[in-house]
Every structure is written in structure tokens, then in C-alpha cells.
Motif scaffolding. Structure first.
Motif, mmCIF file in Angstrom:
data_model
loop_
_atom_site.group_PDB
_atom_site.id
_atom_site.type_symbol
_atom_site.label_atom_id
_atom_site.label_comp_id
_atom_site.label_asym_id
_atom_site.label_seq_id
_atom_site.Cartn_x
_atom_site.Cartn_y
_atom_site.Cartn_z
ATOM 1 N N GLU A 152 0.809 -1.224 0.000
ATOM 2 C CA GLU A 152 0.000 0.000 0.000
ATOM 3 C C GLU A 152 0.840 1.269 0.000
ATOM 4 O O GLU A 152 0.663 2.146 -0.867
ATOM 5 C CB GLU A 152 -0.970 -0.009 1.182
ATOM 6 C CG GLU A 152 -1.812 1.256 1.270
ATOM 7 C CD GLU A 152 -2.560 1.350 2.589
ATOM 8 O OE1 GLU A 152 -3.690 1.843 2.601
ATOM 9 O OE2 GLU A 152 -1.984 0.946 3.621
ATOM 10 N N PRO A 153 1.785 1.462 0.939
ATOM 11 C CA PRO A 153 2.557 2.708 0.920
ATOM 12 C C PRO A 153 3.471 2.833 -0.298
ATOM 13 O O PRO A 153 3.751 3.959 -0.749
ATOM 14 C CB PRO A 153 3.374 2.630 2.217
ATOM 15 C CG PRO A 153 3.447 1.174 2.550
ATOM 16 C CD PRO A 153 2.154 0.604 2.084
ATOM 17 N N LEU A 154 3.907 1.713 -0.847
ATOM 18 C CA LEU A 154 4.756 1.752 -2.040
ATOM 19 C C LEU A 154 3.965 2.239 -3.241
ATOM 20 O O LEU A 154 4.446 3.060 -4.036
ATOM 21 C CB LEU A 154 5.345 0.371 -2.312
ATOM 22 C CG LEU A 154 6.199 -0.232 -1.190
ATOM 23 C CD1 LEU A 154 6.648 -1.647 -1.561
ATOM 24 C CD2 LEU A 154 7.402 0.658 -0.897
ATOM 25 N N LEU A 155 2.741 1.753 -3.381
ATOM 26 C CA LEU A 155 1.889 2.206 -4.475
ATOM 27 C C LEU A 155 1.549 3.686 -4.339
ATOM 28 O O LEU A 155 1.612 4.450 -5.309
ATOM 29 C CB LEU A 155 0.600 1.384 -4.514
ATOM 30 C CG LEU A 155 0.713 -0.062 -4.968
ATOM 31 C CD1 LEU A 155 -0.648 -0.752 -4.874
ATOM 32 C CD2 LEU A 155 1.244 -0.147 -6.385
ATOM 33 N N ASN A 156 1.201 4.102 -3.140
ATOM 34 C CA ASN A 156 0.828 5.493 -2.936
ATOM 35 C C ASN A 156 2.008 6.438 -3.142
ATOM 36 O O ASN A 156 1.827 7.600 -3.512
ATOM 37 C CB ASN A 156 0.217 5.675 -1.551
ATOM 38 C CG ASN A 156 -1.142 4.984 -1.439
ATOM 39 O OD1 ASN A 156 -1.816 4.765 -2.436
ATOM 40 N ND2 ASN A 156 -1.537 4.617 -0.228
ATOM 41 N N ALA A 157 3.216 5.930 -2.962
ATOM 42 C CA ALA A 157 4.416 6.747 -3.181
ATOM 43 C C ALA A 157 4.623 7.074 -4.654
ATOM 44 O O ALA A 157 5.321 8.036 -4.988
ATOM 45 C CB ALA A 157 5.646 6.027 -2.629
ATOM 46 N N ILE A 158 4.030 6.281 -5.548
ATOM 47 C CA ILE A 158 4.166 6.563 -6.979
ATOM 48 C C ILE A 158 2.843 7.042 -7.585
ATOM 49 O O ILE A 158 2.645 6.983 -8.789
ATOM 50 C CB ILE A 158 4.719 5.345 -7.752
ATOM 51 C CG1 ILE A 158 3.872 4.091 -7.515
ATOM 52 C CG2 ILE A 158 6.171 5.106 -7.381
ATOM 53 C CD1 ILE A 158 4.314 2.891 -8.355
ATOM 54 N N GLY A 159 1.957 7.532 -6.737
ATOM 55 C CA GLY A 159 0.783 8.237 -7.236
ATOM 56 C C GLY A 159 -0.546 7.544 -7.135
ATOM 57 O O GLY A 159 -1.592 8.158 -7.394
ATOM 58 N N PHE A 160 -0.564 6.259 -6.764
ATOM 59 C CA PHE A 160 -1.844 5.566 -6.641
ATOM 60 C C PHE A 160 -2.606 6.067 -5.412
ATOM 61 O O PHE A 160 -2.031 6.662 -4.501
ATOM 62 C CB PHE A 160 -1.625 4.059 -6.521
ATOM 63 C CG PHE A 160 -1.223 3.389 -7.810
ATOM 64 C CD1 PHE A 160 -2.175 2.864 -8.664
ATOM 65 C CD2 PHE A 160 0.115 3.293 -8.174
ATOM 66 C CE1 PHE A 160 -1.814 2.239 -9.845
ATOM 67 C CE2 PHE A 160 0.495 2.675 -9.358
ATOM 68 C CZ PHE A 160 -0.475 2.150 -10.194
ATOM 69 N N ALA A 161 -3.913 5.798 -5.416
ATOM 70 C CA ALA A 161 -4.760 6.099 -4.252
ATOM 71 C C ALA A 161 -5.282 4.769 -3.728
ATOM 72 O O ALA A 161 -6.461 4.444 -3.843
ATOM 73 C CB ALA A 161 -5.900 7.025 -4.634
ATOM 74 N N ALA A 162 -4.355 3.985 -3.175
ATOM 75 C CA ALA A 162 -4.667 2.624 -2.751
ATOM 76 C C ALA A 162 -5.000 2.573 -1.270
ATOM 77 O O ALA A 162 -4.431 3.296 -0.455
ATOM 78 C CB ALA A 162 -3.476 1.709 -3.051
ATOM 79 N N LYS A 163 -5.918 1.675 -0.942
ATOM 80 C CA LYS A 163 -6.344 1.481 0.446
ATOM 81 C C LYS A 163 -6.592 -0.008 0.670
ATOM 82 O O LYS A 163 -7.228 -0.672 -0.144
ATOM 83 C CB LYS A 163 -7.626 2.278 0.707
ATOM 84 C CG LYS A 163 -8.204 2.120 2.100
ATOM 85 C CD LYS A 163 -9.493 2.925 2.235
ATOM 86 C CE LYS A 163 -10.124 2.760 3.603
ATOM 87 N NZ LYS A 163 -11.400 3.524 3.723
ATOM 88 N N VAL A 164 -6.077 -0.525 1.764
ATOM 89 C CA VAL A 164 -6.265 -1.936 2.071
ATOM 90 C C VAL A 164 -7.696 -2.181 2.526
ATOM 91 O O VAL A 164 -8.196 -1.517 3.431
ATOM 92 C CB VAL A 164 -5.284 -2.410 3.163
ATOM 93 C CG1 VAL A 164 -5.568 -3.863 3.550
ATOM 94 C CG2 VAL A 164 -3.843 -2.259 2.692
ATOM 95 N N ALA A 165 -8.331 -3.150 1.864
ATOM 96 C CA ALA A 165 -9.681 -3.536 2.266
ATOM 97 C C ALA A 165 -9.658 -4.737 3.196
ATOM 98 O O ALA A 165 -10.440 -4.820 4.139
ATOM 99 C CB ALA A 165 -10.526 -3.860 1.040
ATOM 100 N N SER A 166 -8.744 -5.672 2.916
ATOM 101 C CA SER A 166 -8.704 -6.898 3.711
ATOM 102 C C SER A 166 -7.402 -7.644 3.452
ATOM 103 O O SER A 166 -6.809 -7.533 2.376
ATOM 104 C CB SER A 166 -9.887 -7.799 3.343
ATOM 105 O OG SER A 166 -9.820 -9.029 4.028
ATOM 106 N N ASP A 167 -6.967 -8.382 4.456
ATOM 107 C CA ASP A 167 -5.831 -9.279 4.274
ATOM 108 C C ASP A 167 -6.257 -10.578 3.599
ATOM 109 O O ASP A 167 -5.410 -11.397 3.244
ATOM 110 C CB ASP A 167 -5.190 -9.613 5.631
ATOM 111 C CG ASP A 167 -4.608 -8.375 6.305
ATOM 112 O OD1 ASP A 167 -4.086 -7.497 5.586
ATOM 113 O OD2 ASP A 167 -4.688 -8.282 7.546
ATOM 114 N N GLU A 168 -7.552 -10.747 3.426
ATOM 115 C CA GLU A 168 -8.098 -11.962 2.830
ATOM 116 C C GLU A 168 -8.390 -11.726 1.354
ATOM 117 O O GLU A 168 -9.017 -10.729 0.976
ATOM 118 C CB GLU A 168 -9.389 -12.361 3.548
ATOM 119 C CG GLU A 168 -10.065 -13.597 3.000
ATOM 120 C CD GLU A 168 -11.374 -13.895 3.694
ATOM 121 O OE1 GLU A 168 -12.134 -14.743 3.184
ATOM 122 O OE2 GLU A 168 -11.655 -13.263 4.739
ATOM 123 N N LEU A 169 -7.952 -12.637 0.507
ATOM 124 C CA LEU A 169 -8.227 -12.528 -0.912
ATOM 125 C C LEU A 169 -9.721 -12.697 -1.191
ATOM 126 O O LEU A 169 -10.385 -13.531 -0.586
ATOM 127 C CB LEU A 169 -7.454 -13.597 -1.684
ATOM 128 C CG LEU A 169 -5.971 -13.328 -1.948
ATOM 129 C CD1 LEU A 169 -5.314 -14.552 -2.555
ATOM 130 C CD2 LEU A 169 -5.801 -12.128 -2.872
#
Length: 304
Positions: A152-169
Motif C-alpha cells: 500500500e505505501p509503495l503504491l501510494n508513493a508513486i501516485g496511486f490512491a490505494a487502500k487496504v480492504a482486507s488481508d483476505e483474498l
């Protein structure tokens, strides 16, 4: 590689979403390569031109792209989510991140994850929660799976607006799929309702009634938007809704609404391929500000 700006990012799928992501990543001087099965088709020339313009390297196969990527984004049609994971898994470097951007059912995401993780990669489920073009790389993105919190923080560092919904697939995709029952279903209903109303000459009365019941929606603009998006992207939407139907089946229900939505979206795509709405190469294609224009074209076609 800890710094995501130094990643070699591979894009599987160079359609509308892939090209938007490529543009936004390249503006940060991040290395990007891509593979798309259409590169070898008649449509390949325009994709190659876009890649050359933005400095995106072209790969000759899924495996070639996978072998040289630190992070892979799969953004293909829904039916290809698992086959793409399978094609990449054989060539992954240990620890390569694989973000599944596709609108696939929870079951399909779990099958794709098993392939990627089995090949030594790190699979992360992604669920795109609205249309990409207005938001571009910052489109709301729900993440799922064991690696979601790490990436999550790696994606957001390159511009994404990512948020974790669940640790479960499967959880992120379930949210996306259930939302699509409503959103893609509304598109299909608008097209069917408005075109039928136009055939009977009662569209103004229908829109007035809808405005009274749902005063927060501008039904003229909503109609134009629904017609435009389905005309232009109906094929991809139909495939997504078939995955929605599979999601409903996985829950134990019969997907009557989703099945009908998929058929209507595919029907519109067939009309578009026949040239009912103009040539896809023209700027006017699927750009009418008045849904009535497109409804009239449909009615003229079916009355022949």
C-alpha cells in the motif's frame, strides 16, 4: 527493490487503463514496459505509437515482460485475468509484485493468486472502484491479500490512491463486483428504458418522472454518459459483468440481473462493431452529448 520509483514496472494490457497508467508513471521517470496481445494486430500500430511517445518499452510476450519486471500490473479483460497470471507465473523473478487490476470474481482472483504465489511472486488483489479516466492513476483502489499492507505505501508513493480492504483474498473483488451489479446494471437499464421511450415518443415524460423520483440525478447527462461509455467500452463491460454473474453464483444465487446486463452490454458492443455509432477511428464516435442521437441510430438499425 525498496524504492518504488526505481522499479521496472510491467503493464500487461495496453488498453485505455494501461495507457493512462503508463503516462502517469512515465511522467515520474519510472521505467515502464508493456505487453498486449493486440500489439501484433491491426490495432497494434496505434499502441506502438503511444508507447514510443511516452518512452514505454515493448515486450514480445508475457514471459519476457515478467522476467524483467519488479512490479507487474495486469489490466486486461476480465476473462483473461487467470490466463495472464498463468502466463506470467512461469517467468517471475522471486518476490516480484503482481497487482491484479482486473474486474474478476473473488474465485478468479484466488485462482490467479495461487498461480503467481506458486511461481514465487507476490500477488495482490486490486479492485478499481470507479471509472479510471477522470481520476487517472489516483482512481480509488481497494487492495486485498496477505501482501496488501506491505505494498500500500509503495503504491501510494508513486501516485496511486490505494487502500487496504482486507488481508483476505476475494474481499476487495466482492465489493467491486457487488457495486458493478448496480452501476453496470444502471447503464443497461438506462439504454433499454430510454431507447424504448424514444421509440414510443414518451422520453420527456419518462425523464420528468425519473427526475421527480430521483431529484439528485440529472437524467439527461446520465443518459448521455451511459450511452457513451457502453458504446465505447461495452465489450469490456460485458466481460466484467459475466464475472459479476459468476460472483453471484459463487454466493449461491442465480444472477438474473447480471446475466441480462451482460447481454445488453454485449449487444451494444456488437452494434458499435457494425458501425452503427460511426467509425471507431473518428473523434465523434461515442461522443454525442445527446443520448437521443444514439437511441435513434439503434432504432433505425433494428427497424431495417
Amino acid at each position: 527493490m525498496a524504492d518504488p520509483k526505481r522499479w521496472q514496472i510491467g503493464l500487461i494490457g495496453y488498453g485505455e487503463v494501461g495507457r493512462i497508467l503508463a503516462e502517469d508513471l512515465r511522467r515520474q521517470d519510472i521505467k515502464v514496459s508493456t505487453y498486449d496481445i493486440k500489439l501484433g494486430s491491426e490495432q497494434g500500430a496505434s499502441l506502438q505509437q503511444h508507447a514510443a511517445k511516452f518512452g514505454v518499452a515493448l515486450a514480445a510476450s508475457h514471459a519476457e515482460l515478467a522476467a524483467k519486471s519488479d512490479f507487474i500490473i495486469s489490466a486486461v479483460t476480465a476473462s483473461q485475468a487467470v490466463p495472464v497470471a498463468n502466463a506470467c507465473a512461469v517467468a517471475l523473478n522471486p518476490g516480484t509484485w503482481f497487482l491484479d487490476f482486473n474486474s474478476a470474481s473473488p474465485g478468479a482472483k484466488q485462482r490467479a493468486a495461487a498461480l503467481i504465489d506458486g511461481g514465487g511472486g507476490r500477488y495482490v488483489e486490486g479492485a478499481v472502484m470507479t471509472s479510471v479516466p477522470p481520476y487517472r492513476i489516483k482512481v480509488p483502489l481497494l487492495l486485498g491479500g496477505p501482501g496488501a499492507r506491505q505494498i500500500e505505501p509503495l503504491l501510494n508513493a508513486i501516485g496511486f490512491a490505494a487502500k487496504v480492504a482486507s488481508d483476505e483474498l476475494g474481499v476487495s473483488s466482492a465489493v467491486k463486483m457487488c457495486r458493478s451489479i448496480m452501476i453496470k446494471g444502471l447503464e443497461a437499464m438506462v439504454i433499454e428504458s430510454f431507447t424504448t421511450a424514444r421509440a414510443y415518443g414518451v422520453e420527456d415524460a419518462v425523464l420528468a418522472s425519473l427526475a421527480e423520483t430521483f431529484p439528485g440525478i440529472n437524467w439527461e447527462k446520465q443518459g448521455a454518459y451511459c450511452f457513451q461509455r457502453v458504446i465505447e467500452h461495452g465489450r469490456r463491460r460485458a466481460e466484467e459483468v459475466r464475472e459479476v454473474a459468476e460472483t453471484v453464483r459463487e454466493a449461491g444465487l442465480t444472477p438474473w440481473s447480471a446475466q441480462g446486463t451482460a447481454e445488453r452490454q454485449a449487444w451494444m458492443a456488437d452494434l458499435a462493431d457494425e458501425g452503427v455509432f460511426g467509425a471507431r477511428s473518428t473523434k465523434e464516435f461515442a461522443r454525442s452529448a445527446d443520448w437521443r442521437t444514439e437511441a435513434d441510430r439503434i432504432l433505425a438499425k433494428i427497424k431495417r
